[in-house]
Motif scaffolding. Structure first.
Motif, PDB file in Angstrom:
ATOM      1  N   SER A  79      10.080   1.919   5.512  1.00  0.00           N
ATOM      2  CA  SER A  79      10.252   3.186   4.806  1.00  0.00           C
ATOM      3  C   SER A  79      11.719   3.466   4.532  1.00  0.00           C
ATOM      4  N   ALA A  80      11.938   4.382   3.594  1.00  0.00           N
ATOM      5  CA  ALA A  80      13.234   5.012   3.342  1.00  0.00           C
ATOM      6  C   ALA A  80      12.876   6.353   2.715  1.00  0.00           C
ATOM      7  N   SER A  89       5.500  -5.810   3.968  1.00  0.00           N
ATOM      8  CA  SER A  89       5.017  -6.169   2.628  1.00  0.00           C
ATOM      9  C   SER A  89       4.901  -4.963   1.712  1.00  0.00           C
ATOM     10  N   TRP A  90       5.090  -3.771   2.271  1.00  0.00           N
ATOM     11  CA  TRP A  90       5.055  -2.526   1.506  1.00  0.00           C
ATOM     12  C   TRP A  90       6.155  -1.607   2.029  1.00  0.00           C
ATOM     13  N   ALA A  91       6.488  -0.595   1.220  1.00  0.00           N
ATOM     14  CA  ALA A  91       7.479   0.392   1.634  1.00  0.00           C
ATOM     15  C   ALA A  91       7.046   1.784   1.208  1.00  0.00           C
ATOM     16  N   LEU A  92       7.309   2.762   2.082  1.00  0.00           N
ATOM     17  CA  LEU A  92       7.125   4.169   1.760  1.00  0.00           C
ATOM     18  C   LEU A  92       8.492   4.731   1.384  1.00  0.00           C
ATOM     19  N   LEU A  93       8.623   5.192   0.157  1.00  0.00           N
ATOM     20  CA  LEU A  93       9.924   5.604  -0.366  1.00  0.00           C
ATOM     21  C   LEU A  93       9.902   7.047  -0.833  1.00  0.00           C
ATOM     22  N   PRO A 106      14.326  18.116 -10.972  1.00  0.00           N
ATOM     23  CA  PRO A 106      13.219  17.817 -10.059  1.00  0.00           C
ATOM     24  C   PRO A 106      12.185  18.932 -10.046  1.00  0.00           C
ATOM     25  N   VAL A 107      10.906  18.547 -10.070  1.00  0.00           N
ATOM     26  CA  VAL A 107       9.825  19.536 -10.042  1.00  0.00           C
ATOM     27  C   VAL A 107       8.931  19.357  -8.810  1.00  0.00           C
ATOM     28  N   ASP A 108       9.050  18.203  -8.117  1.00  0.00           N
ATOM     29  CA  ASP A 108       8.264  17.988  -6.903  1.00  0.00           C
ATOM     30  C   ASP A 108       8.870  16.821  -6.124  1.00  0.00           C
ATOM     31  N   PHE A 109       8.595  16.800  -4.815  1.00  0.00           N
ATOM     32  CA  PHE A 109       9.102  15.734  -3.960  1.00  0.00           C
ATOM     33  C   PHE A 109       7.926  14.965  -3.378  1.00  0.00           C
ATOM     34  N   MET A 110       8.022  13.647  -3.427  1.00  0.00           N
ATOM     35  CA  MET A 110       6.910  12.768  -3.088  1.00  0.00           C
ATOM     36  C   MET A 110       7.332  11.664  -2.116  1.00  0.00           C
ATOM     37  N   THR A 111       6.327  11.104  -1.439  1.00  0.00           N
ATOM     38  CA  THR A 111       6.488   9.823  -0.771  1.00  0.00           C
ATOM     39  C   THR A 111       5.637   8.827  -1.536  1.00  0.00           C
ATOM     40  N   VAL A 112       6.239   7.705  -1.890  1.00  0.00           N
ATOM     41  CA  VAL A 112       5.629   6.739  -2.798  1.00  0.00           C
ATOM     42  C   VAL A 112       5.403   5.416  -2.063  1.00  0.00           C
ATOM     43  N   LEU A 113       4.230   4.851  -2.212  1.00  0.00           N
ATOM     44  CA  LEU A 113       3.881   3.569  -1.606  1.00  0.00           C
ATOM     45  C   LEU A 113       4.105   2.463  -2.631  1.00  0.00           C
ATOM     46  N   VAL A 114       4.965   1.494  -2.279  1.00  0.00           N
ATOM     47  CA  VAL A 114       5.376   0.459  -3.229  1.00  0.00           C
ATOM     48  C   VAL A 114       5.209  -0.927  -2.603  1.00  0.00           C
ATOM     49  N   PRO A 115       4.607  -1.886  -3.315  1.00  0.00           N
ATOM     50  CA  PRO A 115       4.448  -3.240  -2.775  1.00  0.00           C
ATOM     51  C   PRO A 115       5.749  -4.040  -2.847  1.00  0.00           C
ATOM     52  N   ARG A 116       5.866  -5.034  -1.980  1.00  0.00           N
ATOM     53  CA  ARG A 116       7.073  -5.863  -1.905  1.00  0.00           C
ATOM     54  C   ARG A 116       7.407  -6.533  -3.227  1.00  0.00           C
ATOM     55  N   THR A 117       6.410  -6.790  -4.040  1.00  0.00           N
ATOM     56  CA  THR A 117       6.657  -7.441  -5.331  1.00  0.00           C
ATOM     57  C   THR A 117       7.402  -6.543  -6.306  1.00  0.00           C
ATOM     58  N   ASP A 118       7.474  -5.240  -6.013  1.00  0.00           N
ATOM     59  CA  ASP A 118       8.102  -4.298  -6.931  1.00  0.00           C
ATOM     60  C   ASP A 118       9.502  -3.874  -6.512  1.00  0.00           C
ATOM     61  N   TYR A 119      10.025  -4.450  -5.419  1.00  0.00           N
ATOM     62  CA  TYR A 119      11.382  -4.058  -5.027  1.00  0.00           C
ATOM     63  C   TYR A 119      12.183  -5.241  -4.494  1.00  0.00           C
ATOM     64  N   GLU A 120      13.496  -5.060  -4.547  1.00  0.00           N
ATOM     65  CA  GLU A 120      14.454  -6.042  -4.054  1.00  0.00           C
ATOM     66  C   GLU A 120      15.061  -5.512  -2.757  1.00  0.00           C
ATOM     67  N   HIS A 149      -2.650   7.278  -7.018  1.00  0.00           N
ATOM     68  CA  HIS A 149      -3.201   7.285  -5.663  1.00  0.00           C
ATOM     69  C   HIS A 149      -2.214   6.779  -4.621  1.00  0.00           C
ATOM     70  N   ARG A 150      -1.099   6.234  -5.042  1.00  0.00           N
ATOM     71  CA  ARG A 150      -0.077   5.768  -4.102  1.00  0.00           C
ATOM     72  C   ARG A 150       1.057   6.777  -3.927  1.00  0.00           C
ATOM     73  N   LEU A 151       0.836   8.008  -4.351  1.00  0.00           N
ATOM     74  CA  LEU A 151       1.808   9.073  -4.162  1.00  0.00           C
ATOM     75  C   LEU A 151       1.230  10.156  -3.257  1.00  0.00           C
ATOM     76  N   LYS A 152       2.099  10.755  -2.456  1.00  0.00           N
ATOM     77  CA  LYS A 152       1.682  11.884  -1.626  1.00  0.00           C
ATOM     78  C   LYS A 152       2.774  12.945  -1.640  1.00  0.00           C
ATOM     79  N   ARG A 153       2.367  14.194  -1.884  1.00  0.00           N
ATOM     80  CA  ARG A 153       3.319  15.296  -1.941  1.00  0.00           C
ATOM     81  C   ARG A 153       3.853  15.614  -0.538  1.00  0.00           C
TER      82      ARG A 153
END
Length: 388
Positions: A111-112, A142-146, A157-171, A199-203
């Motif tokens: 996470s970050a 293999s995944w990150a919560l960002l 900014p209109v809202d703050f989220m935690t986003v689930l992202v697969p390893r293939t989408d980040y460096e 579905h991979r976002l959470k407020r």
């Protein structure tokens, strides 16, 4: 109930301790250690039962973390932070949970959480870009919560989220070369224009209100606890464990030490050393007792289906930051009284001193804000914060 994971982990502790210096020097934990912790069940303690998790009492989780941290601070920190993410993911939409654990229930998440990412609405979801620092253990995940903010058409900014992202989408950028917690490999994560389905976002607001779509499929009491208590305890417990382990090692070494200056004599017979030991041990005990009490009482209320009062959540946050402060105070006393021998690189007291101080600067361990929130409530003033 006996903590079965703790029993298994205790058998691993001599090996983890023996690897601690290599972890510090190489700035990373070995895949072998991560695999052993996974097989011991550490990373699944807070995961949902329907995905092979234990849904453990969180007090047992923190007990395991303190034990690992006593052997190696960096290993304990990564075990704690990576180990808490299954709890957070269990609050997400069921589809997000299946994305991660559908094929492999041992998949790990880093996470970050700082909301530095930028989310722009597109068809079917959002486009994410950003650069995040301090993602502990990301090389093993293999995944990150960002953390990210949704921006409107005006760029605000209109809202703050935690986003689930697969390893293939980040460096992952290897930038972690620091004073303490060196082996956590808390490197940078970079995402460029990655598509994220809704579905991979959470407020974050929803999380602070103790709600989430995942509770429909994970109805257990564990998932009714506050992020502001569970995650913040996750970054305090390793600090307490490190100094607790250092304290035991300190006694073993200093019990037989004879001074060659200041009149000589056995170190253990020095009254000032005896007082320092008493003070340090009291700080460690207070930290453990308060943190465990707060999490235990919250969990018991959740089991009973009762509301968690704000006063209890504020108390947990108060005692969590104080636990970190107590850890710093205790390690400083031990480091100071250990004398010049504690200065050499590779000395366990020196490494513990660096690790506790490094862990204490995590934003969730910053005391003044959390203590001020408790004070506001005590005076009857309104309190609003996502980490309560």
């Amino acid at each position: 109930m006996v903590n079965k994971v703790l029993s298994t982990v205790r058998d691993l502790l001599p090996k983890i301790a023996a690897r601690a210096q290599k972890v510090d020097d190489s700035r990373k934990i070995s895949e072998r250690t991560i695999r052993e912790l996974s097989e011991a069940g550490v990373f699944s303690m807070l995961a949902p039962k329907r995905y092979g998790g234990a849904e453990s009492d969180p007090v047992h989780f923190y007990e395991v973390i303190r034990a690992i941290s006593a052997a190696c601070g960096s290993t304990g920190w990564v075990a704690s932070v990576v180990g808490v993410h299954p709890w957070h993911l269990a609050l997400f939409d069921d589809r997000a949970q299946d994305d991660v654990w559908g094929e492999d229930q041992t998949t790990l998440i880093s996470s970050a959480y700082a909301p530095v990412g930028r989310l722009t609405a597109v068809d079917g979801g959002y486009e994410l870009s950003g650069q995040w620092g301090f993602s502990s253990g990301c090389d093993h995940a293999s995944w990150a919560l960002l953390g990210a903010m949704v921006v409107g058409v005006d760029g605000r900014p209109v809202d703050f989220m935690t986003v689930l992202v697969p390893r293939t989408d980040y460096e992952i950028r290897d930038v972690w070369d620091v004073v303490g917690m060196r082996g956590t490999a808390s490197n940078e994560i970079v995402v460029k224009n990655a598509f994220v389905p809704e579905h991979r976002l959470k407020r974050n607001y929803e999380t602070a209100q103790l709600s989430g779509p995942g509770q429909a499929v994970n109805p257990g009491p564990l998932y009714k606890l506050p992020f502001g208590s569970i995650f913040t305890s996750t970054v305090a417990a390793p600090c307490v464990g490190i100094v607790a382990g250092c304290y035991e090692g300190y006694l073993d070494v200093m019990r037989e030490r004879v001074r060659l200056s200041l009149g000589g004599g056995r170190f253990s017979e020095d009254q000032f050393a005896q007082v320092a030991v008493a003070r340090a041990s009291s700080e460690i005990d207070a930290a453990i007792l308060q943190m465990d009490r707060n999490i235990r009482e919250m969990y018991e209320l959740a089991v009973a289906g009762q509301e968690l009062p704000l006063s209890m959540r504020l108390r947990a946050r108060r005692d969590q930051v104080r636990a970190t402060e107590r850890s710093v105070e205790a390690i400083d006393m031990l480091f100071k009284t250990a004398g010049g021998n504690s200065l050499s690189r590779g000395n366990p007291i020196e490494r513990a001193w660096r690790d506790v101080h490094a862990g204490s600067v995590h934003v969730a361990n910053e005391p003044e804000r959390a203590l001020a929130l408790y004070g506001r409530a005590a005076f009857g003033l309104p309190v609003e914060d996502n980490l309560i």
